[in-house]
Design a protein around this motif. Structure first.
Motif, short mmCIF file in Angstrom:
data_model
loop_
_atom_site.label_atom_id
_atom_site.label_comp_id
_atom_site.label_asym_id
_atom_site.label_seq_id
_atom_site.Cartn_x
_atom_site.Cartn_y
_atom_site.Cartn_z
N SER A 1 16.64 86.03 18.07
CA SER A 1 17.58 85.20 18.81
C SER A 1 18.11 84.01 18.02
CB SER A 1 16.92 84.68 20.10
OG SER A 1 15.77 83.93 19.80
N TRP A 2 17.63 83.79 16.83
CA TRP A 2 18.20 82.73 16.01
C TRP A 2 19.60 83.12 15.57
CZ3 TRP A 2 15.91 78.31 16.33
CH2 TRP A 2 14.53 78.21 16.42
N ARG A 3 20.52 82.18 15.61
CA ARG A 3 21.89 82.41 15.17
C ARG A 3 22.24 81.43 14.07
NH1 ARG A 3 25.04 84.47 20.52
NH2 ARG A 3 23.24 85.47 21.45
N VAL B 1 25.41 79.70 11.65
CA VAL B 1 26.82 79.43 11.42
C VAL B 1 26.96 78.62 10.14
CG1 VAL B 1 28.88 78.23 12.24
CG2 VAL B 1 27.47 79.50 13.85
N ILE C 1 21.25 76.74 11.95
CA ILE C 1 20.49 77.84 12.53
C ILE C 1 19.87 77.32 13.82
CG2 ILE C 1 18.59 79.46 12.22
CD1 ILE C 1 19.06 79.29 9.21
N ARG D 1 19.15 78.32 18.43
CA ARG D 1 19.17 79.29 19.53
C ARG D 1 19.17 78.51 20.84
NH1 ARG D 1 13.06 81.90 19.07
NH2 ARG D 1 11.90 79.94 19.19
N ALA E 1 18.49 85.97 10.96
CA ALA E 1 19.87 85.73 11.40
C ALA E 1 20.85 86.15 10.33
CB ALA E 1 20.07 84.26 11.74
N THR E 2 22.00 86.67 10.76
CA THR E 2 23.11 86.97 9.88
C THR E 2 24.17 85.90 10.10
OG1 THR E 2 22.70 89.34 9.99
CG2 THR E 2 24.89 88.64 9.27
N PRO E 3 24.55 85.15 9.07
CA PRO E 3 25.46 84.01 9.29
C PRO E 3 26.89 84.44 9.58
CG PRO E 3 24.95 84.22 6.96
CD PRO E 3 24.08 85.21 7.68
N ILE F 1 27.86 78.26 17.82
CA ILE F 1 26.60 78.88 18.18
C ILE F 1 26.70 79.31 19.64
CG2 ILE F 1 24.13 78.49 18.61
CD1 ILE F 1 24.50 78.71 15.72
N GLU F 2 27.05 80.54 19.86
CA GLU F 2 27.30 81.02 21.23
C GLU F 2 26.00 81.20 22.00
OE1 GLU F 2 29.57 84.54 20.96
OE2 GLU F 2 31.31 83.56 20.05
N GLY G 1 23.33 83.02 24.19
CA GLY G 1 22.93 84.41 24.26
C GLY G 1 22.82 84.89 25.70
#
Length: 316
Positions: A19-21, A23, A35, A37, A89-91, A313-314, A316
């Motif tokens: 769940s880490w995002r 940007v 990074i 969540r 996470a994929t940036p 950072i949207e 989830g």
């Protein structure tokens, strides 16, 4: 968790739920990695890191991104992708005014996409202003009047709204690096050079939206957060010590005046929280800030260590 610009961050174990995002905001002066969540309306920050690469060095005058600036920035993007991977996470990456100005933008965008494994999104000035505004408004949860200023290396965004409702916004073609390169030829700058930056900034703001005076201006990005660290005389940059702090106009103006009277090297000795890579352009950035407060009729600067990366950072 935050880190001093340019310092490597200590990674934590990858989140088993994925769940880490991540940007990445690729600016004219610095490259930022967030990074985080969401937990309901609360944002948990794992890492918020900045590295100054000055991708847009000279681009306003030449229209070209220099090969050495591209190489510095690509090296940081490789590091950021590796860091994000340690969190599972994929940036997602975006870029702004420095690349918008460049005739050879593809010389950067193509290899950047290869490094990151996904295209870099080139934001418009309007998108940049809206995202900067949202980064603050989405956290407040009120319908109060809000003015948000984001001073970058190549452009400065000024947005006006009420709560999460954006009323108007303008991306102005002025920034700390851009005006430093245009007007400053001495270290410390001559008083006439500082005056020229302030006149240019004021005239540029005045060509945008006419504004009724409002007492509070919320400021974002490196110039503003660095100003807060300098005003608080911090030994090193600390996000928790600058976020949500407020300073009267006279303190901001006096900081600009004091910084303009000493060399870049002396600024770093006087204010150890000032990143040496930002020390040359900080007077130009502070002068834009002074001009913006004048334009808005603001008596107080409210500092937020946020920015468009937070809006991206949207949930989830």
């Amino acid at each position: 968790m935050s880190s001093q610009p340019g310092e490597p961050a200590t990674p934590r174990a990858a989140d088993p739920n994925g769940s880490w995002r991540a940007v990445i905001d690729i600016g004219t002066n610095s490259v930022l990695l967030l990074i985080a969540r969401w937990h309901g309306r609360d944002l948990e920050i794992a890492l918020d890191q900045a590295t100054i690469t000055r991708l847009g060095k000279g681009v306003a005058a030449t229209g070209v991104l220099a090969p050495e600036s591209i190489a510095r920035t690509l090296a940081v993007l490789r590091q950021y992708r590796e860091t994000a991977a340690q969190y599972g996470a994929t940036p997602m990456a975006v870029t702004t005014e420095g690349v918008r100005l460049a005739n050879n933008r593809d010389d950067f965008l193509r290899p950047a996409a290869e490094v990151l494994g996904a295209p870099v999104r080139l934001l418009s000035g309007a998108e940049e202003a809206e995202l900067s505004y949202r980064s603050v408004a989405q956290e407040l949860g009120s319908a109060e009047a809000l003015r948000v200023l984001d001073i970058g290396g190549g452009s400065t965004e000024l947005a006006v709204g009420e709560g999460e409702r954006l009323i108007s916004s303008v991306s102005h073609p002025i920034g700390a690096v851009r005006l430093y390169e245009r007007f400053v030829a001495h270290d410390p700058p001559e008083p006439s050079e500082v005056a020229a930056i302030e006149i240019e900034a004021l005239e540029t703001f005045q060509r945008g939206q006419p504004l009724e005076p409002y007492p509070i201006l919320t400021g974002l990005a490196g110039t503003v957060t660095t100003a807060a660290a300098m005003l608080r005389e911090l030994p090193a940059y600390d996000r928790e010590e600058v976020d949500c702090k407020a300073f009267p106009y006279v303190q901001v103006r006096d900081l600009r005046d004091r910084a303009a009277q000493v060399t870049a090297a002396e600024r770093c000795r006087i204010w150890p929280a000032l990143d040496p890579a930002r020390a040359d352009v900080i007077v130009a950035g502070l002068t834009i800030l002074v001009a913006a407060m004048k334009h808005c009729g603001a008596q107080v600067l409210s500092v937020r260590d946020r920015g468009l990366r937070y809006a991206l950072i949207e949930r989830g």
